[in-house]
Design a protein around this motif. Structure first.
Motif, PDB file in Angstrom:
ATOM      1  N   GLU A 104       0.813  -1.227   0.000  1.00  0.00           N
ATOM      2  CA  GLU A 104       0.000   0.000   0.000  1.00  0.00           C
ATOM      3  C   GLU A 104       0.839   1.266   0.000  1.00  0.00           C
ATOM      4  N   ASN A 105       2.116   1.148   0.393  1.00  0.00           N
ATOM      5  CA  ASN A 105       2.990   2.312   0.404  1.00  0.00           C
ATOM      6  C   ASN A 105       3.965   2.327  -0.772  1.00  0.00           C
ATOM      7  N   GLY A 106       3.800   1.399  -1.701  1.00  0.00           N
ATOM      8  CA  GLY A 106       4.679   1.322  -2.858  1.00  0.00           C
ATOM      9  C   GLY A 106       4.029   1.859  -4.121  1.00  0.00           C
ATOM     10  N   THR A 107       4.764   1.768  -5.209  1.00  0.00           N
ATOM     11  CA  THR A 107       4.270   2.291  -6.491  1.00  0.00           C
ATOM     12  C   THR A 107       3.191   1.404  -7.098  1.00  0.00           C
ATOM     13  N   ARG A 108       3.031   0.196  -6.574  1.00  0.00           N
ATOM     14  CA  ARG A 108       2.032  -0.739  -7.101  1.00  0.00           C
ATOM     15  C   ARG A 108       0.745  -0.735  -6.289  1.00  0.00           C
ATOM     16  N   ARG A 109       0.556   0.272  -5.453  1.00  0.00           N
ATOM     17  CA  ARG A 109      -0.581   0.298  -4.542  1.00  0.00           C
ATOM     18  C   ARG A 109      -1.936   0.189  -5.240  1.00  0.00           C
ATOM     19  N   ASN A 110      -2.006   0.636  -6.497  1.00  0.00           N
ATOM     20  CA  ASN A 110      -3.273   0.562  -7.227  1.00  0.00           C
ATOM     21  C   ASN A 110      -3.459  -0.770  -7.951  1.00  0.00           C
ATOM     22  N   GLY A 111      -2.434  -1.618  -7.899  1.00  0.00           N
ATOM     23  CA  GLY A 111      -2.530  -2.937  -8.505  1.00  0.00           C
ATOM     24  C   GLY A 111      -3.004  -3.962  -7.482  1.00  0.00           C
ATOM     25  N   PRO A 112      -3.224  -5.213  -7.923  1.00  0.00           N
ATOM     26  CA  PRO A 112      -3.708  -6.254  -7.004  1.00  0.00           C
ATOM     27  C   PRO A 112      -2.646  -6.679  -5.989  1.00  0.00           C
ATOM     28  N   PHE A 113      -3.117  -7.160  -4.844  1.00  0.00           N
ATOM     29  CA  PHE A 113      -2.266  -7.760  -3.822  1.00  0.00           C
ATOM     30  C   PHE A 113      -2.823  -9.159  -3.566  1.00  0.00           C
ATOM     31  N   LEU A 114      -2.129 -10.187  -4.055  1.00  0.00           N
ATOM     32  CA  LEU A 114      -2.638 -11.553  -3.962  1.00  0.00           C
ATOM     33  C   LEU A 114      -1.706 -12.406  -3.114  1.00  0.00           C
ATOM     34  N   THR A 115      -2.317 -13.264  -2.283  1.00  0.00           N
ATOM     35  CA  THR A 115      -1.569 -14.075  -1.320  1.00  0.00           C
ATOM     36  C   THR A 115      -1.762 -15.557  -1.596  1.00  0.00           C
ATOM     37  N   GLU A 118       0.400 -30.557  -4.849  1.00  0.00           N
ATOM     38  CA  GLU A 118      -0.114 -30.822  -6.193  1.00  0.00           C
ATOM     39  C   GLU A 118      -1.054 -29.718  -6.678  1.00  0.00           C
ATOM     40  N   LEU A 119      -1.633 -28.957  -5.737  1.00  0.00           N
ATOM     41  CA  LEU A 119      -2.525 -27.865  -6.128  1.00  0.00           C
ATOM     42  C   LEU A 119      -1.802 -26.522  -6.209  1.00  0.00           C
ATOM     43  N   MET A 120      -0.696 -26.399  -5.476  1.00  0.00           N
ATOM     44  CA  MET A 120      -0.010 -25.116  -5.391  1.00  0.00           C
ATOM     45  C   MET A 120       0.493 -24.643  -6.759  1.00  0.00           C
ATOM     46  N   GLU A 121       0.988 -25.582  -7.559  1.00  0.00           N
ATOM     47  CA  GLU A 121       1.521 -25.202  -8.865  1.00  0.00           C
ATOM     48  C   GLU A 121       0.435 -24.625  -9.760  1.00  0.00           C
ATOM     49  N   SER A 122      -0.734 -25.271  -9.781  1.00  0.00           N
ATOM     50  CA  SER A 122      -1.824 -24.762 -10.622  1.00  0.00           C
ATOM     51  C   SER A 122      -2.359 -23.442 -10.088  1.00  0.00           C
ATOM     52  N   GLU A 123      -2.355 -23.262  -8.755  1.00  0.00           N
ATOM     53  CA  GLU A 123      -2.804 -21.996  -8.175  1.00  0.00           C
ATOM     54  C   GLU A 123      -1.872 -20.855  -8.574  1.00  0.00           C
ATOM     55  N   LEU A 124      -0.580 -21.131  -8.565  1.00  0.00           N
ATOM     56  CA  LEU A 124       0.397 -20.092  -8.886  1.00  0.00           C
ATOM     57  C   LEU A 124       0.490 -19.815 -10.387  1.00  0.00           C
ATOM     58  N   PHE A 125       0.622 -20.878 -11.175  1.00  0.00           N
ATOM     59  CA  PHE A 125       0.943 -20.715 -12.596  1.00  0.00           C
ATOM     60  C   PHE A 125      -0.259 -20.839 -13.526  1.00  0.00           C
ATOM     61  N   GLY A 126      -1.366 -21.358 -13.004  1.00  0.00           N
ATOM     62  CA  GLY A 126      -2.517 -21.573 -13.865  1.00  0.00           C
ATOM     63  C   GLY A 126      -2.285 -22.738 -14.814  1.00  0.00           C
ATOM     64  N   SER A 140     -11.930 -24.398 -19.932  1.00  0.00           N
ATOM     65  CA  SER A 140     -11.415 -23.140 -20.488  1.00  0.00           C
ATOM     66  C   SER A 140     -10.049 -22.766 -19.917  1.00  0.00           C
ATOM     67  N   GLY A 141      -9.493 -23.651 -19.075  1.00  0.00           N
ATOM     68  CA  GLY A 141      -8.212 -23.343 -18.446  1.00  0.00           C
ATOM     69  C   GLY A 141      -8.406 -22.437 -17.239  1.00  0.00           C
ATOM     70  N   LYS A 142      -7.316 -22.035 -16.627  1.00  0.00           N
ATOM     71  CA  LYS A 142      -7.394 -21.192 -15.435  1.00  0.00           C
ATOM     72  C   LYS A 142      -6.202 -20.255 -15.362  1.00  0.00           C
ATOM     73  N   LYS A 143      -6.491 -19.012 -15.043  1.00  0.00           N
ATOM     74  CA  LYS A 143      -5.423 -18.028 -14.849  1.00  0.00           C
ATOM     75  C   LYS A 143      -4.891 -18.169 -13.422  1.00  0.00           C
ATOM     76  N   GLY A 144      -3.581 -18.248 -13.275  1.00  0.00           N
ATOM     77  CA  GLY A 144      -2.979 -18.408 -11.956  1.00  0.00           C
ATOM     78  C   GLY A 144      -2.784 -17.077 -11.242  1.00  0.00           C
ATOM     79  N   ILE A 145      -2.345 -17.177  -9.990  1.00  0.00           N
ATOM     80  CA  ILE A 145      -2.133 -15.989  -9.161  1.00  0.00           C
ATOM     81  C   ILE A 145      -1.094 -15.063  -9.780  1.00  0.00           C
ATOM     82  N   LEU A 146      -0.021 -15.637 -10.349  1.00  0.00           N
ATOM     83  CA  LEU A 146       1.042 -14.807 -10.912  1.00  0.00           C
ATOM     84  C   LEU A 146       0.510 -13.919 -12.034  1.00  0.00           C
ATOM     85  N   GLU A 147      -0.295 -14.490 -12.909  1.00  0.00           N
ATOM     86  CA  GLU A 147      -0.851 -13.712 -14.020  1.00  0.00           C
ATOM     87  C   GLU A 147      -1.906 -12.726 -13.531  1.00  0.00           C
TER      88      GLU A 147
END
Length: 453
Positions: free
Chosen positions: A190-201, A210-218, A230-237
Motif C-alpha cells: 500500500e505504500n509502494g508504487t504498485r498500490r493501485n494494482g492487485p495484492f494476492l496471497t 499438487e494444487l499449489m503449482e496450478s494456483e500459482l501458474f494456472g 477453459s483453463g485457469k489463470k494463476g495468481i502470478l498472471e
C-alpha cells in the motif's frame, strides 16, 4: 448545602477530581482555543492505545492527521461555535458517539472545547444524527489495514518498510507465527508504487503441493483430468501490475522453488500444459517463520532462491517484546468482536494487567483468538476468572514470583488472591463469607473490590 460546600467537606482537591474523572467510562477531552489538548482522562488508552502523557500538550490535528479518529470534529466547532454530536471511528476500531461543546468567553470567542465520547454499543437503539460536516462521509474501513503499535521496534520496522516499499526489490519478512507478517506485506504494497494494482496471497503451508503449482501458474485447457475446460489463470498472471505475497515460503516444495526462482529472475513463466511463456510485471514479497539459512545448509531450501528472496529482509518482533502494544490490541479485537457478534462486553483492569504479563507464544493471532472466545463465553465484564487455565496459571506464577515491597502490600495481595479463588469456586457472597470465615457484608465488599472491576 451547596455543591461547593459539599466538595469542600470532602476535601476534593484537584488530584482527587482528576482521579474521579479517570474512573469515568466515557472519554473526556479538554482543548484550548488553539486546539491544544490540556486534559484527557484514562479512556484515551482504550480508545486510541495512548497514555495521557502521550496526548496532553499536543494539538488535536496531530492525532486526526495520523488517523487516530475519523472524522475530525474540532474545525467545525471552532467555526460554528455551537455544540455538535457526531459518530467517530478510532484507530483501534472503537465506534464513538462524540459530543463537543465550545465554552465561550464574554466576547463570544471560543475559550475551551470540552469533548465527551461514549462507545456506540451503548446506543444500539439510538439513531445518531451526524453533523453535516464536509468530512462526515466515513470510508468503509478507514483503519482496516493499520498496524497498531506504540513500540519503538515496530515503529522502526514500519519506517524501514515504507522506505523500501518505494523500490521494486524482492522482500523477505521474518518472524514467529502470528506476529503480523501478512499485515506488514500489505503495508509495503500500500505504500509502494504498485498500490493501485492487485495484492494476492498464497499460503505455501496451507495448500497441497499438487494444487499449489496450478494456483500459482494456472493451466491451459485440457491440461489434466478434471481441469476446467477453459483453463485457469494463476495468481502470478492475475497479480500483473501488483504484488504476490508468498506466505510461509519455507514450506514450498523443492520442485516449485526452481519455477518461482525463474519468475523472480526473468518475470516469465509457462502455465501447466502450455508451451508458450507469459510475461508478468509483479513484485514478490515472501514471509517465513523458519530459519531458511539453516534449511539451505540442510539442503531443504534452494540456496539460489534464498539469496534471490533475501534482497531486503525485515523481521517482525514477537508480541512478548511489544508489551506496550498488548492493551491497544486487546481493545482493537474487543471492539471488532463486539461489533461482529453484536455484543457489548467490557474487560476489567485486572484482566488487562494479567494479559499484559502473559508471554503470548502464539503472538497476535493467539491474542485475537482469545479475545473472540472471551467475548462469546464471558458475562458482561471479562475478568481474570474467564481466562483459560494456562494463561491464568502463568499470570498467577508471575504474581507469586514478584515480591511485594511492604508488609501491607503482601497482606493486600494475599487477601485479593484468597477472595478471587473463593469467589471463583463459590460464586456468592454468602458462601465466600462461610469459606473465609468473615461476615457476608465484608465478603460482598471484597468481591466488589477484587472480582467485579
Amino acid at each position: 448545602m451547596t455543591l461547593s460546600n459539599f466538595l469542600t467537606d470532602l476535601d476534593l482537591n484537584m488530584e482527587a477530581l482528576i482521579k474521579i474523572l479517570d474512573y469515568s467510562s466515557d472519554e473526556i477531552f479538554v482543548l484550548n482555543k488553539d486546539k491544544k489538548i490540556i486534559y484527557v482522562n484514562d479512556a484515551c488508552k482504550k480508545h486510541y492505545g495512548l497514555n495521557k502523557e502521550d496526548v496532553i500538550g499536543k494539538t488535536s490535528m496531530e492525532f486526526a492527521d495520523k488517523g487516530y479518529w475519523y472524522p475530525s470534529i474540532f474545525p467545525d466547532v471552532l467555526e460554528r461555535k455551537e455544540p455538535i454530536t457526531i459518530k467517530q471511528t478510532t484507530i483501534l476500531g472503537a465506534e464513538l458517539l462524540t459530543s463537543v461543546v465550545p465554552i465561550l468567553n464574554d466576547q463570544k470567542e471560543v475559550e475551551l472545547i470540552v469533548t465527551t465520547a461514549r462507545e456506540l454499543q451503548s446506543y444500539k437503539m439510538l439513531k445518531v444524527k451526524e453533523t453535516d460536516s464536509k468530512n462526515s462521509k466515513e470510508p468503509e474501513d478507514p483503519f482496516g489495514s493499520s498496524i497498531i503499535t506504540n513500540n519503538e521496534k515496530v515503529k522502526n520496522v514500519l519506517k524501514f518498510a515504507k522506505k523500501v516499499a518505494a523500490a521494486n526489490s524482492t522482500i523477505l519478512i521474518l518472524g514467529e507465527s502470528g506476529t503480523g507478517k501478512s499485515m506488514l506485506a500489505q503495508y509495503i504494497h500500500e505504500n509502494g508504487t504498485r498500490r493501485n494494482g492487485p495484492f494476492l496471497t498464497i499460503n505455501c503451508a496451507a495448500i497441497p503441493a499438487e494444487l499449489m503449482e496450478s494456483e500459482l501458474f494456472g493451466y491451459t485447457p485440457g491440461s489434466f483430468t478434471n481441469a476446467n475446460r477453459s483453463g485457469k489463470k494463476g495468481i502470478l498472471e492475475s497479480a500483473d501490475g501488483g504484488t504476490v505475497f508468498l506466505d510461509e515460503i519455507g514450506d514450498m516444495p523443492m520442485p516449485l522453488q526452481a519455477k518461482i526462482l525463474q519468475v523472480i529472475q526473468e518475470k516469465k513463466f509457462i502455465p501447466i500444459g502450455g508451451n508458450k511463456e507469459k510475461s508478468v510485471d509483479i513484485r514478490i514479497i515472501a514471509a517465513t517463520n523458519k530459519d531458511l539459512n539453516k534449511m539451505v545448509t540442510n539442503k531443504m531450501f534452494r540456496e539460489d532462491l534464498y539469496y534471490r528472496l533475501n534482497v531486503v529482509d525485515i523481521k517482525m518482533p514477537p508480541l512478548r517484546e511489544r508489551q506496550e502494544d498488548i492493551v491497544p490490541l486487546i481493545y482493537n479485537f474487543l471492539y471488532k468482536f463486539n461489533r461482529i457478534l453484536e455484543m457489548n462486553k467490557l474487560i476489567s483492569k485486572d484482566c488487562l494487567d494479567w494479559l499484559t504479563h502473559y508471554s503470548w507464544p502464539g503472538n497476535i493471532r493467539q491474542l485475537e483468538n482469545l479475545i473472540e472466545k472471551l467475548v462469546i463465553v464471558s458475562n458482561d465484564v471479562i475478568g481474570i476468572d474467564d481466562l483459560p487455565e494456562g494463561i491464568y496459571n502463568q499470570g498467577l506464577a508471575q504474581i507469586e514470583n514478584t515480591a511485594p515491597a511492604t508488609l501491607n502490600e503482601a497482606v493486600e495481595l494475599a487477601k485479593k488472591e484468597m477472595v478471587r479463588k473463593s469467589y471463583k469456586v463459590n460464586k456468592s457472597s454468602r458462601r465466600v463469607a462461610k469459606d473465609l470465615q468473615i461476615s457476608q457484608t465484608y465478603a460482598a465488599r471484597l468481591i466488589r473490590e477484587y472480582c467485579q472491576d
